[in-house]
Write a protein that holds these residues in place. Sequence first.
Motif, PDB file in Angstrom:
ATOM      1  N   GLU A 140       2.601  15.754  16.877  1.00 42.69           N
ATOM      2  CA  GLU A 140       2.227  17.063  16.365  1.00 42.69           C
ATOM      3  C   GLU A 140       2.201  17.079  14.846  1.00 42.69           C
ATOM      4  O   GLU A 140       3.042  16.474  14.181  1.00 42.69           O
ATOM      5  CB  GLU A 140       3.190  18.136  16.881  1.00 42.69           C
ATOM      6  CG  GLU A 140       3.118  18.336  18.398  1.00 42.69           C
ATOM      7  CD  GLU A 140       3.993  19.493  18.846  1.00 42.69           C
ATOM      8  OE1 GLU A 140       4.466  20.236  17.978  1.00 42.69           O
ATOM      9  OE2 GLU A 140       4.182  19.659  20.062  1.00 42.69           O
ATOM     10  N   LYS A 141       1.221  17.763  14.283  1.00 44.63           N
ATOM     11  CA  LYS A 141       1.112  17.931  12.840  1.00 44.63           C
ATOM     12  C   LYS A 141       1.632  19.305  12.440  1.00 44.63           C
ATOM     13  O   LYS A 141       1.486  20.272  13.176  1.00 44.63           O
ATOM     14  CB  LYS A 141      -0.344  17.758  12.385  1.00 44.63           C
ATOM     15  CG  LYS A 141      -0.887  16.350  12.516  1.00 44.63           C
ATOM     16  CD  LYS A 141      -0.214  15.412  11.532  1.00 44.63           C
ATOM     17  CE  LYS A 141      -0.879  14.044  11.504  1.00 44.63           C
ATOM     18  NZ  LYS A 141      -2.183  14.066  10.829  1.00 44.63           N
ATOM     19  N   SER A 172      -5.135  14.646  -1.125  1.00 44.89           N
ATOM     20  CA  SER A 172      -5.383  13.230  -1.386  1.00 44.89           C
ATOM     21  C   SER A 172      -5.379  12.962  -2.884  1.00 44.89           C
ATOM     22  O   SER A 172      -5.810  13.805  -3.676  1.00 44.89           O
ATOM     23  CB  SER A 172      -6.738  12.794  -0.802  1.00 44.89           C
ATOM     24  OG  SER A 172      -6.780  12.972   0.601  1.00 44.89           O
ATOM     25  N   PHE A 173      -4.868  11.794  -3.270  1.00 48.83           N
ATOM     26  CA  PHE A 173      -4.951  11.312  -4.645  1.00 48.83           C
ATOM     27  C   PHE A 173      -4.602   9.827  -4.633  1.00 48.83           C
ATOM     28  O   PHE A 173      -4.233   9.265  -3.595  1.00 48.83           O
ATOM     29  CB  PHE A 173      -4.003  12.085  -5.589  1.00 48.83           C
ATOM     30  CG  PHE A 173      -2.576  12.154  -5.120  1.00 48.83           C
ATOM     31  CD1 PHE A 173      -1.675  11.132  -5.373  1.00 48.83           C
ATOM     32  CD2 PHE A 173      -2.118  13.265  -4.424  1.00 48.83           C
ATOM     33  CE1 PHE A 173      -0.360  11.202  -4.947  1.00 48.83           C
ATOM     34  CE2 PHE A 173      -0.796  13.354  -3.997  1.00 48.83           C
ATOM     35  CZ  PHE A 173       0.078  12.309  -4.254  1.00 48.83           C
ATOM     36  N   GLU A 174      -4.714   9.198  -5.792  1.00 45.76           N
ATOM     37  CA  GLU A 174      -4.453   7.761  -5.879  1.00 45.76           C
ATOM     38  C   GLU A 174      -3.406   7.471  -6.936  1.00 45.76           C
ATOM     39  O   GLU A 174      -3.460   8.004  -8.040  1.00 45.76           O
ATOM     40  CB  GLU A 174      -5.736   6.996  -6.220  1.00 45.76           C
ATOM     41  CG  GLU A 174      -5.548   5.481  -6.227  1.00 45.76           C
ATOM     42  CD  GLU A 174      -6.837   4.736  -6.460  1.00 45.76           C
ATOM     43  OE1 GLU A 174      -6.837   3.498  -6.415  1.00 45.76           O
ATOM     44  OE2 GLU A 174      -7.871   5.411  -6.700  1.00 45.76           O
ATOM     45  N   ILE A 175      -2.411   6.686  -6.568  1.00 43.35           N
ATOM     46  CA  ILE A 175      -1.449   6.116  -7.498  1.00 43.35           C
ATOM     47  C   ILE A 175      -1.454   4.627  -7.205  1.00 43.35           C
ATOM     48  O   ILE A 175      -0.910   4.187  -6.192  1.00 43.35           O
ATOM     49  CB  ILE A 175      -0.029   6.687  -7.322  1.00 43.35           C
ATOM     50  CG1 ILE A 175      -0.032   8.211  -7.440  1.00 43.35           C
ATOM     51  CG2 ILE A 175       0.910   6.090  -8.357  1.00 43.35           C
ATOM     52  CD1 ILE A 175       1.319   8.847  -7.213  1.00 43.35           C
ATOM     53  N   SER A 181      -3.578   9.890   1.244  1.00 44.90           N
ATOM     54  CA  SER A 181      -4.555  10.785   1.859  1.00 44.90           C
ATOM     55  C   SER A 181      -3.907  11.549   3.004  1.00 44.90           C
ATOM     56  O   SER A 181      -2.885  11.125   3.561  1.00 44.90           O
ATOM     57  CB  SER A 181      -5.765   9.996   2.379  1.00 44.90           C
ATOM     58  OG  SER A 181      -5.363   9.044   3.344  1.00 44.90           O
ATOM     59  N   ASP A 182      -4.500  12.686   3.350  1.00 44.95           N
ATOM     60  CA  ASP A 182      -4.041  13.512   4.470  1.00 44.95           C
ATOM     61  C   ASP A 182      -2.573  13.907   4.306  1.00 44.95           C
ATOM     62  O   ASP A 182      -1.806  13.923   5.267  1.00 44.95           O
ATOM     63  CB  ASP A 182      -4.254  12.762   5.797  1.00 44.95           C
ATOM     64  CG  ASP A 182      -4.091  13.679   7.002  1.00 44.95           C
ATOM     65  OD1 ASP A 182      -4.359  14.888   6.865  1.00 44.95           O
ATOM     66  OD2 ASP A 182      -3.684  13.190   8.079  1.00 44.95           O
ATOM     67  N   SER A 223       4.147  14.922   0.936  1.00 43.96           N
ATOM     68  CA  SER A 223       4.780  14.101   1.970  1.00 43.96           C
ATOM     69  C   SER A 223       3.722  13.447   2.848  1.00 43.96           C
ATOM     70  O   SER A 223       2.719  14.084   3.204  1.00 43.96           O
ATOM     71  CB  SER A 223       5.709  14.954   2.853  1.00 43.96           C
ATOM     72  OG  SER A 223       6.786  15.482   2.102  1.00 43.96           O
ATOM     73  N   ILE A 224       3.972  12.187   3.201  1.00 47.36           N
ATOM     74  CA  ILE A 224       3.107  11.486   4.139  1.00 47.36           C
ATOM     75  C   ILE A 224       3.482  11.922   5.550  1.00 47.36           C
ATOM     76  O   ILE A 224       4.647  11.801   5.941  1.00 47.36           O
ATOM     77  CB  ILE A 224       3.284   9.962   4.014  1.00 47.36           C
ATOM     78  CG1 ILE A 224       2.938   9.497   2.596  1.00 47.36           C
ATOM     79  CG2 ILE A 224       2.430   9.230   5.044  1.00 47.36           C
ATOM     80  CD1 ILE A 224       3.261   8.023   2.349  1.00 47.36           C
TER      81      ILE A 224
END
Length: 372
Positions: A140-141, A172-175, A181-182, A223-224
Amino acid sequence: MNKRIWISVIASAFIVCGGFGAALAVHTEVPSRLTGKPMIAVAEPGKAKPLKDIIFETQKLVVMIETDDGSQGSGFLYNLDGDLITNAHVVAGSRKVKIKTADARELDGEVIGISTETDVAVVRVPGLAGTEPLQISRDEKAEVGDEVLAVGSPLGFQNTVTTGIISGLGRSFEIEPYLYSDLYQISAPIAPGNSGGPLVDQKTGEVLGINSAGYEQGSIGFSIPIANVITIAEGWSKEPMDELPELTLSEEPDNLDEEASVEEFADYLVTHFYDSLNNADYVYAYSLLGGNWKERTSYEKFREGYLGTRNVVIDNMHVNDSRDDKATVIAIISVDERVNGEYVLSKYQVTYEVGYENDQLKLLSGKGKAIK
């Protein structure tokens, strides 16, 4: 206490909350399918628990992770093998790590899996094998508005709990080297050292995600979702890596000098102090006092002084310029306290001197006066 500043990335906006490592050319292989049933606790849906019980049960199974280079983060027990889930950037470049548990044990841990693509890793701690783990929300999300807890060791304050809600989905972003993502966006404040700690459903105690990054301005964290990475973690638990990817730190965080650190974190310490009192954790609140204050005030006297306090709200707070490695925090607080057998709302102006003792930030002194 770890006195590192938050690493500014993406136009100084996003920060990871622990040591960070860059991936080299080694690719992390994860089995796409697993056989057998993992030894993992799965929550029964719809089972609500009292919030204090959820906090207590969660704190017992969240640990502080320390590496040889001084990096520090958090992790949580997710199966009966003694395996912890954490962020890859917490343990990057390390095979052996030190684990500090909520009951003050120091245990040895070994990184048995780490990804070069997703910011997740697994640490095996033989000393925790057989311990009942946290419940995991596998499928569940969470939804916007769900009430959550973030548990970890921000700035070295172990077993800190902050509360909030899911305030956004699909961020989403990049480090580098990771593409995030998501993600869940959360309003629960997080800080350096929170990385790898669990995001927990306030009603059921299920782990919903892994706290991984924060926004430099305002109380926003990311949070992932645990459902996105649980299969990866189970793969390493079933088949530990023989060799880890050679991850090295891409950017060593600058150390603040003590003067800057005091000014940077003094208001956080005062807020943390009152959070502990509101949770009736008098032992921990007392531990934040400096040595001279403790000499003048016994724990019994300290605890007795706050037993009649039901809730403290900080209405306003500011930090004066620090001098001689110390800073002054002045706050206006509203207190729901018992007077003559009845609870009344009172206001106070409180002043604290904050500074370091043995590399730990402490409340060195404090005074207050009632506001009529």
